[in-house]
Write a protein that holds these residues in place. Structure first.
Motif, PDB file in Angstrom:
ATOM      1  N   SER A   1       0.835  -1.201   0.000  1.00 26.00           N
ATOM      2  CA  SER A   1       0.000   0.000   0.000  1.00 26.00           C
ATOM      3  C   SER A   1       0.873   1.255   0.000  1.00 26.00           C
ATOM      4  N   GLY A   2       0.241   2.410  -0.103  1.00 25.51           N
ATOM      5  CA  GLY A   2       1.003   3.647  -0.011  1.00 25.51           C
ATOM      6  C   GLY A   2       1.732   3.764   1.308  1.00 25.51           C
ATOM      7  N   ILE A   3       1.036   3.449   2.396  1.00 27.81           N
ATOM      8  CA  ILE A   3       1.675   3.462   3.716  1.00 27.81           C
ATOM      9  C   ILE A   3       2.753   2.389   3.785  1.00 27.81           C
ATOM     10  N   GLY A   4       2.450   1.206   3.290  1.00 33.41           N
ATOM     11  CA  GLY A   4       3.393   0.094   3.379  1.00 33.41           C
ATOM     12  C   GLY A   4       4.670   0.343   2.623  1.00 33.41           C
ATOM     13  N   THR A   5       4.559   0.837   1.377  1.00 37.00           N
ATOM     14  CA  THR A   5       5.769   1.072   0.589  1.00 37.00           C
ATOM     15  C   THR A   5       6.631   2.158   1.218  1.00 37.00           C
ATOM     16  N   THR A   6       5.994   3.127   1.872  1.00 35.83           N
ATOM     17  CA  THR A   6       6.752   4.160   2.581  1.00 35.83           C
ATOM     18  C   THR A   6       7.389   3.597   3.838  1.00 35.83           C
ATOM     19  N   ALA A   7       6.634   2.803   4.591  1.00 36.11           N
ATOM     20  CA  ALA A   7       7.151   2.242   5.839  1.00 36.11           C
ATOM     21  C   ALA A   7       8.368   1.351   5.589  1.00 36.11           C
ATOM     22  N   ILE A   8       8.338   0.578   4.520  1.00 37.62           N
ATOM     23  CA  ILE A   8       9.492  -0.263   4.195  1.00 37.62           C
ATOM     24  C   ILE A   8      10.737   0.603   4.044  1.00 37.62           C
ATOM     25  N   GLN A   9      10.618   1.669   3.274  1.00 36.80           N
ATOM     26  CA  GLN A   9      11.779   2.498   2.975  1.00 36.80           C
ATOM     27  C   GLN A   9      12.272   3.254   4.205  1.00 36.80           C
ATOM     28  N   VAL A  10      11.339   3.756   5.002  1.00 39.82           N
ATOM     29  CA  VAL A  10      11.739   4.462   6.227  1.00 39.82           C
ATOM     30  C   VAL A  10      12.474   3.514   7.162  1.00 39.82           C
ATOM     31  N   ALA A  11      11.927   2.325   7.347  1.00 35.87           N
ATOM     32  CA  ALA A  11      12.544   1.366   8.263  1.00 35.87           C
ATOM     33  C   ALA A  11      13.923   0.937   7.783  1.00 35.87           C
ATOM     34  N   LYS A  12      14.066   0.709   6.479  1.00 36.80           N
ATOM     35  CA  LYS A  12      15.383   0.328   5.957  1.00 36.80           C
ATOM     36  C   LYS A  12      16.385   1.471   6.124  1.00 36.80           C
ATOM     37  N   ALA A  13      15.924   2.714   5.923  1.00 32.81           N
ATOM     38  CA  ALA A  13      16.816   3.854   6.102  1.00 32.81           C
ATOM     39  C   ALA A  13      17.276   3.979   7.545  1.00 32.81           C
ATOM     40  N   LEU A  14      16.446   3.499   8.483  1.00 32.69           N
ATOM     41  CA  LEU A  14      16.804   3.532   9.895  1.00 32.69           C
ATOM     42  C   LEU A  14      17.679   2.356  10.308  1.00 32.69           C
ATOM     43  N   GLY A  15      17.843   1.377   9.416  1.00 34.84           N
ATOM     44  CA  GLY A  15      18.672   0.219   9.722  1.00 34.84           C
ATOM     45  C   GLY A  15      17.925  -0.952  10.318  1.00 34.84           C
ATOM     46  N   ALA A  16      16.608  -0.991  10.126  1.00 36.12           N
ATOM     47  CA  ALA A  16      15.795  -2.093  10.654  1.00 36.12           C
ATOM     48  C   ALA A  16      15.648  -3.201   9.616  1.00 36.12           C
ATOM     49  N   THR A  17      15.301  -4.389  10.098  1.00 39.07           N
ATOM     50  CA  THR A  17      14.884  -5.497   9.239  1.00 39.07           C
ATOM     51  C   THR A  17      13.382  -5.372   9.041  1.00 39.07           C
ATOM     52  N   VAL A  18      12.907  -5.620   7.808  1.00 43.88           N
ATOM     53  CA  VAL A  18      11.496  -5.391   7.502  1.00 43.88           C
ATOM     54  C   VAL A  18      10.828  -6.668   7.018  1.00 43.88           C
ATOM     55  N   ALA A  19       9.726  -7.011   7.674  1.00 44.94           N
ATOM     56  CA  ALA A  19       8.848  -8.084   7.224  1.00 44.94           C
ATOM     57  C   ALA A  19       7.550  -7.464   6.742  1.00 44.94           C
ATOM     58  N   VAL A  20       6.964  -8.011   5.688  1.00 44.64           N
ATOM     59  CA  VAL A  20       5.705  -7.496   5.162  1.00 44.64           C
ATOM     60  C   VAL A  20       4.733  -8.624   4.892  1.00 44.64           C
ATOM     61  N   THR A  21       3.455  -8.305   5.006  1.00 47.63           N
ATOM     62  CA  THR A  21       2.413  -9.190   4.495  1.00 47.63           C
ATOM     63  C   THR A  21       1.784  -8.524   3.282  1.00 47.63           C
ATOM     64  N   ALA A  22       1.421  -9.326   2.300  1.00 45.57           N
ATOM     65  CA  ALA A  22       0.719  -8.849   1.118  1.00 45.57           C
ATOM     66  C   ALA A  22      -0.014 -10.048   0.513  1.00 45.57           C
ATOM     67  N   GLY A  23      -0.906  -9.762  -0.463  1.00 47.45           N
ATOM     68  CA  GLY A  23      -1.803 -10.809  -0.931  1.00 47.45           C
ATOM     69  C   GLY A  23      -1.485 -11.444  -2.257  1.00 47.45           C
ATOM     70  N   SER A  24      -0.291 -11.198  -2.817  1.00 50.64           N
ATOM     71  CA  SER A  24       0.050 -11.829  -4.088  1.00 50.64           C
ATOM     72  C   SER A  24       1.556 -11.837  -4.267  1.00 50.64           C
ATOM     73  N   PRO A  25       2.075 -12.761  -5.077  1.00 46.20           N
ATOM     74  CA  PRO A  25       3.515 -12.764  -5.352  1.00 46.20           C
ATOM     75  C   PRO A  25       3.984 -11.462  -5.993  1.00 46.20           C
ATOM     76  N   GLU A  26       3.138 -10.854  -6.829  1.00 44.05           N
ATOM     77  CA  GLU A  26       3.521  -9.603  -7.493  1.00 44.05           C
ATOM     78  C   GLU A  26       3.686  -8.484  -6.480  1.00 44.05           C
ATOM     79  N   LYS A  27       2.787  -8.397  -5.532  1.00 46.38           N
ATOM     80  CA  LYS A  27       2.894  -7.367  -4.506  1.00 46.38           C
ATOM     81  C   LYS A  27       4.112  -7.602  -3.623  1.00 46.38           C
ATOM     82  N   LEU A  28       4.357  -8.849  -3.293  1.00 47.78           N
ATOM     83  CA  LEU A  28       5.525  -9.159  -2.463  1.00 47.78           C
ATOM     84  C   LEU A  28       6.821  -8.846  -3.201  1.00 47.78           C
ATOM     85  N   GLU A  29       6.843  -9.069  -4.497  1.00 46.68           N
ATOM     86  CA  GLU A  29       8.036  -8.741  -5.276  1.00 46.68           C
ATOM     87  C   GLU A  29       8.264  -7.230  -5.265  1.00 46.68           C
TER      88      GLU A  29
END
Length: 325
Positions: A150-178
């Motif tokens: 999602s918009g929030i999710g794609t932003t949260a991934i990037q913010v967390a990685k910039a902070l040096g965190a490990t990121v796990a996500v849930t999504a509903g399709s292989p395309e979204k997970l990719e």
């Protein structure tokens, strides 16, 4: 000026392009000619009649825009006519012009297109205020994001990685997970075929997530506790399930865990002032460096607003949906 109004609550076809009175910048405000407006789930709730504009705000949807300053209200410093900006709004962004409290406006980050910048204010304010200012996510911790594409999710991934965190996500399709993987997500969980609690514990040697960012609510709340690391923090930013959740207080206490429930729109102007200052000082440099970028799913003309809302309701989108006058 024109605005996308909702004469009667309903489905996407309830959105109506209408002539409305021109906006005028009051003291402490900016008048922006809108280049683009971001589409958010809150807009759908407003269209359906569940989330009206707060007092004093225009009665039509729209929580974030980008554009060019057309007028500067009395007492405003640091902004001039002709400057470009993006802004956080209480409502009214679906229009060809908006007025905004000057302290809720941000410069367009270097390297970001004026139109794409409309995807930043609401999303970045939500993610930064919750992950950084509230939950205190830090380097070495693990974040679990529900709805990673999602918009929030794609932003949260990037913010967390910039902070040096490990990121796990849930999504509903292989395309979204990719798509999440390309943004830096480390642990990819297809919630349709996998148990996210089991995967989180398996991927973290039984420890779990230090922070969970959850827009789903409902039954997810109890399961988030099961996936939580000791001293973990759960942040509820929406309740897309539409259901009340229940928790085991004993289980939460056993994790020394905390649950935060937050919304952005209902915060006071002064609270939003603080969030915008934090974004400008700490998040905007990350955007300008390229560590964080707006992820745009699609752009739609104002006249095609129904299709934009339909796209969001389909949950097929990855990143932000924008409306262009």
């Amino acid at each position: 000026m024109q605005a996308i109004t909702v004469p009667e609550s309903g489905g996407p076809d309830a959105l109506t392009l209408t002539e409305v009175p021109d906006r005028v910048a009051g003291p402490g405000e900016l008048l922006l000619t809108v280049a683009a407006a971001g589409v958010n789930r809150a807009d759908i709730n407003q269209r359906e009649g569940h989330y009206p504009s707060p007092p004093g705000a225009p009665p039509w949807p729209g929580l974030e825009v980008s554009g060019t300053i057309a007028a500067v209200g009395a007492g405003v410093e640091g902004w001039s006519v002709g400057d470009t900006a993006c802004a956080l709004l209480p409502a009214g962004g679906y229009a060809t012009a908006v007025t905004v409290r000057a302290s809720h406006a941000l410069p367009i980050p270097a390297g970001v297109d004026l139109i794409d910048a409309a995807a930043l204010p609401e999303t970045m304010a939500t993610v930064w205020s919750n992950l950084v200012m509230l939950a205190g996510l830090r380097a070495g911790e693990t974040l679990l994001v529900h709805g990673g594409s999602s918009g929030i999710g794609t932003t949260a991934i990037q913010v967390a990685k910039a902070l040096g965190a490990t990121v796990a996500v849930t999504a509903g399709s292989p395309e979204k997970l990719e798509a999440c993987r390309t943004l830096g997500a480390d642990i990819l969980i297809d919630y349709r075929t996998q148990d996210y609690v089991e995967r989180m514990l398996a991927e973290t040697d039984g420890r779990g997530a230090d922070v969970v960012l959850d827009p789903v609510g409902g039954a997810y709340l109890a399961r988030n506790i099961d996936a939580l690391a000791p001293h973990g923090r759960i942040v509820l930013i929406a309740n897309l399930s539409g259901e009340d959740g229940s928790v085991s207080v004993r289980r939460l206490m056993g994790k020394w865990g905390t649950i935060h429930g937050t919304t952005l729109r209902a915060r006071t102007d002064e609270e939003k002032d603080e969030i915008i200052r934090e974004l400008r000082a700490h998040a905007w440099p990350l955007v300008e460096s390229g560590a964080i970028r707006p992820v745009i799913d699609s752009r739609h003309a104002f006249s095609d607003a129904a299709r934009a809302h339909g796209r969001m309701e389909s949950s097929l989108h990855v990143g932000k949906i924008l409306l262009l006058p």
